[in-house]
Write an enzyme that holds these catalytic residues in place. Structure first.
Site, PDB file in Angstrom:
ATOM      1  N   MET A   1     -34.850 -30.078  12.624  1.00 48.65           N
ATOM      2  CA  MET A   1     -33.446 -30.507  12.656  1.00 48.65           C
ATOM      3  C   MET A   1     -32.605 -29.552  11.823  1.00 48.65           C
ATOM      4  O   MET A   1     -32.377 -29.765  10.628  1.00 48.65           O
ATOM      5  CB  MET A   1     -33.339 -31.945  12.150  1.00 48.65           C
ATOM      6  CG  MET A   1     -33.923 -32.935  13.124  1.00 48.65           C
ATOM      7  SD  MET A   1     -33.696 -34.608  12.556  1.00 48.65           S
ATOM      8  CE  MET A   1     -34.112 -35.553  14.014  1.00 48.65           C
TER       9      MET A   1
ATOM     10  N   HIS B   1     -32.007   0.360  -3.904  1.00 50.11           N
ATOM     11  CA  HIS B   1     -32.455   0.048  -5.269  1.00 50.11           C
ATOM     12  C   HIS B   1     -31.259  -0.027  -6.193  1.00 50.11           C
ATOM     13  O   HIS B   1     -30.389   0.828  -6.118  1.00 50.11           O
ATOM     14  CB  HIS B   1     -33.407   1.144  -5.768  1.00 50.11           C
ATOM     15  CG  HIS B   1     -33.851   0.901  -7.181  1.00 50.11           C
ATOM     16  ND1 HIS B   1     -34.762  -0.082  -7.500  1.00 50.11           N
ATOM     17  CD2 HIS B   1     -33.484   1.492  -8.352  1.00 50.11           C
ATOM     18  CE1 HIS B   1     -34.952  -0.086  -8.810  1.00 50.11           C
ATOM     19  NE2 HIS B   1     -34.189   0.858  -9.348  1.00 50.11           N
TER      20      HIS B   1
HETATM   21  P1  FAD Z   1     -24.749 -33.433  14.853  1.00 50.68           P
HETATM   22  O1  FAD Z   1     -24.279 -32.389  13.928  1.00 50.68           O
HETATM   23  O2  FAD Z   1     -25.368 -34.643  14.284  1.00 50.68           O
HETATM   24  O3  FAD Z   1     -23.485 -33.854  15.730  1.00 50.68           O
HETATM   25  C1  FAD Z   1     -23.532 -34.905  16.635  1.00 50.68           C
HETATM   26  C2  FAD Z   1     -22.115 -35.381  16.913  1.00 50.68           C
HETATM   27  O4  FAD Z   1     -22.130 -36.222  18.048  1.00 50.68           O
HETATM   28  C3  FAD Z   1     -21.518 -36.217  15.778  1.00 50.68           C
HETATM   29  O5  FAD Z   1     -20.280 -35.672  15.390  1.00 50.68           O
HETATM   30  C4  FAD Z   1     -21.345 -37.609  16.387  1.00 50.68           C
HETATM   31  O6  FAD Z   1     -20.197 -38.274  15.910  1.00 50.68           O
HETATM   32  C5  FAD Z   1     -21.184 -37.266  17.857  1.00 50.68           C
HETATM   33  N1  FAD Z   1     -21.545 -38.371  18.769  1.00 50.68           N
HETATM   34  C6  FAD Z   1     -22.670 -39.133  18.744  1.00 50.68           C
HETATM   35  N2  FAD Z   1     -22.667 -40.019  19.784  1.00 50.68           N
HETATM   36  C7  FAD Z   1     -21.512 -39.812  20.451  1.00 50.68           C
HETATM   37  C8  FAD Z   1     -20.937 -40.403  21.609  1.00 50.68           C
HETATM   38  N3  FAD Z   1     -21.559 -41.356  22.311  1.00 50.68           N
HETATM   39  N4  FAD Z   1     -19.719 -39.973  22.015  1.00 50.68           N
HETATM   40  C9  FAD Z   1     -19.077 -38.973  21.329  1.00 50.68           C
HETATM   41  N5  FAD Z   1     -19.581 -38.381  20.249  1.00 50.68           N
HETATM   42  C10 FAD Z   1     -20.790 -38.766  19.808  1.00 50.68           C
HETATM   43  N6  FAD Z   1     -29.127 -27.883   8.644  1.00 50.68           N
HETATM   44  C11 FAD Z   1     -29.145 -26.574   8.353  1.00 50.68           C
HETATM   45  O7  FAD Z   1     -29.484 -25.755   9.227  1.00 50.68           O
HETATM   46  N7  FAD Z   1     -28.783 -26.119   7.115  1.00 50.68           N
HETATM   47  C12 FAD Z   1     -28.423 -26.955   6.121  1.00 50.68           C
HETATM   48  O8  FAD Z   1     -28.103 -26.511   5.012  1.00 50.68           O
HETATM   49  C13 FAD Z   1     -28.415 -28.346   6.393  1.00 50.68           C
HETATM   50  N8  FAD Z   1     -28.047 -29.221   5.441  1.00 50.68           N
HETATM   51  C14 FAD Z   1     -28.006 -30.553   5.738  1.00 50.68           C
HETATM   52  C15 FAD Z   1     -27.655 -31.431   4.732  1.00 50.68           C
HETATM   53  C16 FAD Z   1     -27.612 -32.788   4.985  1.00 50.68           C
HETATM   54  C17 FAD Z   1     -27.220 -33.735   3.879  1.00 50.68           C
HETATM   55  C18 FAD Z   1     -27.914 -33.274   6.291  1.00 50.68           C
HETATM   56  C19 FAD Z   1     -27.835 -34.737   6.595  1.00 50.68           C
HETATM   57  C20 FAD Z   1     -28.283 -32.401   7.302  1.00 50.68           C
HETATM   58  C21 FAD Z   1     -28.343 -31.030   7.030  1.00 50.68           C
HETATM   59  N9  FAD Z   1     -28.734 -30.106   7.996  1.00 50.68           N
HETATM   60  C22 FAD Z   1     -28.775 -28.773   7.700  1.00 50.68           C
HETATM   61  C23 FAD Z   1     -29.099 -30.537   9.366  1.00 50.68           C
HETATM   62  C24 FAD Z   1     -27.915 -30.329  10.326  1.00 50.68           C
HETATM   63  O9  FAD Z   1     -26.787 -31.012   9.839  1.00 50.68           O
HETATM   64  C25 FAD Z   1     -28.284 -30.818  11.713  1.00 50.68           C
HETATM   65  O10 FAD Z   1     -29.479 -30.206  12.141  1.00 50.68           O
HETATM   66  C26 FAD Z   1     -27.179 -30.479  12.709  1.00 50.68           C
HETATM   67  O11 FAD Z   1     -25.949 -31.057  12.331  1.00 50.68           O
HETATM   68  C27 FAD Z   1     -27.553 -30.949  14.119  1.00 50.68           C
HETATM   69  O12 FAD Z   1     -26.517 -30.610  14.988  1.00 50.68           O
HETATM   70  P2  FAD Z   1     -26.251 -31.391  16.349  1.00 50.68           P
HETATM   71  O13 FAD Z   1     -25.115 -30.681  16.997  1.00 50.68           O
HETATM   72  O14 FAD Z   1     -27.513 -31.563  17.081  1.00 50.68           O
HETATM   73  O15 FAD Z   1     -25.789 -32.866  15.918  1.00 50.68           O
HETATM   74  P1  NAI Z   2     -37.579 -34.431   5.497  1.00 43.58           P
HETATM   75  O1  NAI Z   2     -38.381 -34.661   6.712  1.00 43.58           O
HETATM   76  O2  NAI Z   2     -37.258 -33.057   5.081  1.00 43.58           O
HETATM   77  O3  NAI Z   2     -38.315 -35.105   4.242  1.00 43.58           O
HETATM   78  C1  NAI Z   2     -38.639 -36.462   4.190  1.00 43.58           C
HETATM   79  C2  NAI Z   2     -39.626 -36.664   3.054  1.00 43.58           C
HETATM   80  O4  NAI Z   2     -39.773 -38.042   2.833  1.00 43.58           O
HETATM   81  C3  NAI Z   2     -41.006 -36.095   3.355  1.00 43.58           C
HETATM   82  O5  NAI Z   2     -41.470 -35.366   2.250  1.00 43.58           O
HETATM   83  C4  NAI Z   2     -41.831 -37.345   3.620  1.00 43.58           C
HETATM   84  O6  NAI Z   2     -43.192 -37.184   3.279  1.00 43.58           O
HETATM   85  C5  NAI Z   2     -41.147 -38.345   2.712  1.00 43.58           C
HETATM   86  N1  NAI Z   2     -41.303 -39.747   3.084  1.00 43.58           N
HETATM   87  C6  NAI Z   2     -41.252 -40.291   4.329  1.00 43.58           C
HETATM   88  N2  NAI Z   2     -41.386 -41.640   4.252  1.00 43.58           N
HETATM   89  C7  NAI Z   2     -41.502 -41.955   2.939  1.00 43.58           C
HETATM   90  C8  NAI Z   2     -41.649 -43.177   2.217  1.00 43.58           C
HETATM   91  N3  NAI Z   2     -41.679 -44.354   2.843  1.00 43.58           N
HETATM   92  N4  NAI Z   2     -41.744 -43.105   0.868  1.00 43.58           N
HETATM   93  C9  NAI Z   2     -41.711 -41.925   0.218  1.00 43.58           C
HETATM   94  N5  NAI Z   2     -41.570 -40.742   0.843  1.00 43.58           N
HETATM   95  C10 NAI Z   2     -41.448 -40.756   2.186  1.00 43.58           C
HETATM   96  O7  NAI Z   2     -36.262 -35.326   5.698  1.00 43.58           O
HETATM   97  P2  NAI Z   2     -34.879 -35.344   4.930  1.00 43.58           P
HETATM   98  O8  NAI Z   2     -34.987 -34.687   3.600  1.00 43.58           O
HETATM   99  O9  NAI Z   2     -34.406 -36.736   5.018  1.00 43.58           O
HETATM  100  O10 NAI Z   2     -33.979 -34.421   5.839  1.00 43.58           O
HETATM  101  C11 NAI Z   2     -33.789 -34.724   7.231  1.00 43.58           C
HETATM  102  C12 NAI Z   2     -33.600 -33.470   8.022  1.00 43.58           C
HETATM  103  O11 NAI Z   2     -32.357 -32.868   7.723  1.00 43.58           O
HETATM  104  C13 NAI Z   2     -34.668 -32.452   7.743  1.00 43.58           C
HETATM  105  O12 NAI Z   2     -35.620 -32.494   8.766  1.00 43.58           O
HETATM  106  C14 NAI Z   2     -33.978 -31.136   7.732  1.00 43.58           C
HETATM  107  O13 NAI Z   2     -34.310 -30.388   8.861  1.00 43.58           O
HETATM  108  C15 NAI Z   2     -32.476 -31.457   7.758  1.00 43.58           C
HETATM  109  N6  NAI Z   2     -31.884 -30.868   6.567  1.00 43.58           N
HETATM  110  C16 NAI Z   2     -31.891 -29.507   6.433  1.00 43.58           C
HETATM  111  C17 NAI Z   2     -31.402 -28.923   5.296  1.00 43.58           C
HETATM  112  C18 NAI Z   2     -31.483 -27.454   5.157  1.00 43.58           C
HETATM  113  O14 NAI Z   2     -31.716 -26.784   6.151  1.00 43.58           O
HETATM  114  N7  NAI Z   2     -31.273 -26.894   3.976  1.00 43.58           N
HETATM  115  C19 NAI Z   2     -30.833 -29.705   4.204  1.00 43.58           C
HETATM  116  C20 NAI Z   2     -30.908 -31.120   4.427  1.00 43.58           C
HETATM  117  C21 NAI Z   2     -31.394 -31.656   5.583  1.00 43.58           C
END
Ligand code: FAD
Ligand code: NAI
Length: 466
Positions: free
Chosen positions: A319, A445
């Site tokens: 994701m 470097h």
């Molecule tokens: P989303 O970004 O989830 O967008 C889906 C959109 O669809 C939403 O705006 C929603 O409102 C809309 N939608 C849903 N249903 C409907 C409907 N029926 N009609 C109209 N609109 C609808 N990824 C990274 O690569 N780098 C990071 O640093 C990173 N940091 C993250 C930090 C956090 C705290 C979180 C939660 C996630 C992070 N991620 C990061 C993951 C990243 O945000 C997601 O992988 C990414 O946003 C997925 O994109 P998407 O377009 O699939 O969906």
């Molecule tokens: P994650 O899949 O990265 O981590 C979830 C963690 O929770 C795992 O270590 C798992 O073993 C643990 N876990 C699961 N069930 C548990 C339980 N019942 N009790 C204790 N531990 C438990 O999921 P996270 O951090 O919620 O992020 C979701 C997604 O969002 C990720 O898959 C990531 O791809 C995306 N994301 C990406 C970022 C980035 O690219 N820098 C930043 C933040 C999110």
């Protein structure tokens, strides 16, 4: 209800998958609409994900540098303090600038932004409930509705005391204590933010390691570093009970054969995210939801309906925002008859702690399990001149190559600016380079990226600097 518009493509969802797909489709001359149910464009990533979390990580990293490292460089400052309101309002400004930017890009590319929630009426038609309700038809649909945080059944989110990442990004004040359940990417990033602000943090993780997607040796080093920074970990721990009483959250956790009780002002539940297709009424379009809620697609992002595509967090895979965008571009191009290819081997993965962790390609464990004989080389940042100048020497680079062909299989970095350096590994994997080609390329470097060259040299038995 009005019903007249017919588009070549309707994209549902405007996250990094959906908005990029819509722009690419419009660039290719398709009449394109993007439906978004939120008030702003940009989806999870821009509104409540990548961008606000990175803004907070950046600001708190500056703050911690002033507190802990400035003096060593001879920088004298009176006791620095953090204005929490300013920290949060700056984060909101960064988000606003970027989401407004997408609205501008839509205008420029003639993508029609339709506000409201979309649901299928048939495989050719959707109803959008917004300020008005309208029916729209399209020759093709791209589903990009993303994902949502997974709650624990006995600890539902109230987004005040039991928070998901969304609530953790808008806390009204710095909590004195916080429990984080799940030491994945969100857990360690947001724990870093609040630890730097002074919150006492305990992290409960069910596995024996943190950040399970990363190379185990790198995760182990990250764990050591995060512990040294003051985070407390309970690994191999099972949360069995949770409650909130008079503003205090309590947990019962089974750990090392005992049941312990923990309490905190806030609990961040970050145990993963699940695909979000609620409200789409997929059955009306003849699409079934697959295991774990993901929409099954073929290699061309087609669902069981030939003209309905799905991308991003809604389909199985890491994701990540940039993965969603690559798939968005590919889906739009496939609709116009092009033959794009998303190379999942070269999609990088970054954790924005300090030091950062970045990876591309196979981990050593994955490569060994796949039966490859390997050449592995590492280089510690301690031996890197630029890291010494910066006073930022924790971490290492690990290069993994196939022994006989010499082909690069993976690059793993834990260290300063790892998120930027990993781009070199992306290009190298994309171009199917060998470890030797990486080792022979000149690196400026003094730069941190010389550690990549040095690790590649080390894999070949030719390291110069250690
Ligand atoms: P989303 O970004 O989830 O967008 C889906 C959109 O669809 C939403 O705006 C929603 O409102 C809309 N939608 C849903 N249903 C409907 C409907 N029926 N009609 C109209 N609109 C609808 N990824 C990274 O690569 N780098 C990071 O640093 C990173 N940091 C993250 C930090 C956090 C705290 C979180 C939660 C996630 C992070 N991620 C990061 C993951 C990243 O945000 C997601 O992988 C990414 O946003 C997925 O994109 P998407 O377009 O699939 O969906
Ligand atoms: P994650 O899949 O990265 O981590 C979830 C963690 O929770 C795992 O270590 C798992 O073993 C643990 N876990 C699961 N069930 C548990 C339980 N019942 N009790 C204790 N531990 C438990 O999921 P996270 O951090 O919620 O992020 C979701 C997604 O969002 C990720 O898959 C990531 O791809 C995306 N994301 C990406 C970022 C980035 O690219 N820098 C930043 C933040 C999110």
């Amino acid at each position: 209800m009005t019903s007249h518009s017919e588009f070549d493509v309707i994209v549902i969802g405007s996250g990094p998958g959906g908005y990029v797909a819509a722009i690419r489709a419009a660039q290719l001359g398709l009449r394109t609409a993007c439906i978004e149910k939120g008030n702003t464009l940009g989806g999870t990533c821009l509104n409540v994900g990548c961008i606000p979390s990175k803004a907070l990580l950046q600001s708190t990293e500056h703050y911690e540098w002033l507190l802990k490292n400035a003096a060593e460089h001879g920088v004298q400052v009176n006791q620095p303090s953090m204005n929490f309101e300013k920290l949060m309002s700056r984060k909101e400004e960064v988000v606003k600038t970027l989401v407004d930017g997408i609205a501008g890009l839509f205008k420029k590319n003639k993508v029609e932004w339709i506000k409201g929630e979309a649901q299928f009426i048939s495989a050719q038609e959707i109803e959008v409930k917004g300020e008005k309700t309208q029916c729209l038809k399209a020759k093709n649909f791209i589903l990009a509705t993303g994902s949502e945080p997974i709650p624990l059944p006995f600890l539902p989110f109230d987004e005040k005391i039991i928070v998901s990442s969304t609530g953790a990004l808008v806390l009204p004040k710095v909590p004195k204590t916080m429990i984080v359940i799940g030491a994945g990417v969100i857990g360690v990033e947001l724990a870093s933010v609040y630890r730097r602000l002074g919150t006492k943090i305990q992290i409960v993780e069910m596995l024996e390691q943190i950040t399970p997607a990363m190379d185990p040796a790198i995760s182990k080093l990250l764990l050591q570093i995060l512990k040294k920074q003051g985070l407390e970990f309970f690994l191999g721990a099972k949360v069995v009970e949770g409650s909130v009483n008079k503003g205090l959250a309590k947990l019962k956790v089974e750990h090392e054969g005992k049941t312990i009780e923990l309490s905190a002002d806030v609990i961040l539940v970050s145990v993963g995210r699940r695909p979000y297709s609620k409200g789409l009424n997929l059955s009306a379009a003849g699409i079934e939801i697959g295991p774990k809620g993901f929409i099954p697609v073929d290699g061309a992002f087609k669902t069981t309906q030939n003209h309905i595509y799905a991308i991003g967090d809604l389909i199985d895979g890491p994701m990540l925002a940039h993965r969603a965008s690559e798939e968005g571009v590919a889906a739009a191009e496939i609709i116009t008859g092009m033959h794009p290819h998303v190379n999942y081997m070269s999609i990088p993965n970054v954790i924005y702690t300090h030091p950062e962790v970045a990876a591309v390609g196979m981990t050593e464990k994955e490569a060994r399990e796949a039966g490859f004989a390997l050449k592995v080389g590492t280089c510690l940042f301690k031996s890197n001149a630029r890291a010494r100048c910066a006073g930022d020497t924790e971490g290492l680079v690990k290069v993994i190559g196939e022994d006989t062909s010499g082909r690069l299989l993976g690059l793993h970095i834990i260290g300063p600016n790892a998120s930027e350096m990993i781009g070199e590994g992306v290009i190298a994997l994309e171009k199917k380079m060998t470890v030797e080609q990486l080792a022979n390329a000149s690196h400026a470097h003094p730069t941190l990226s010389e550690s990549i060259k040095e690790a590649a040299l080390n894999a070949l038995g030719r390291a110069i600097h250690f």
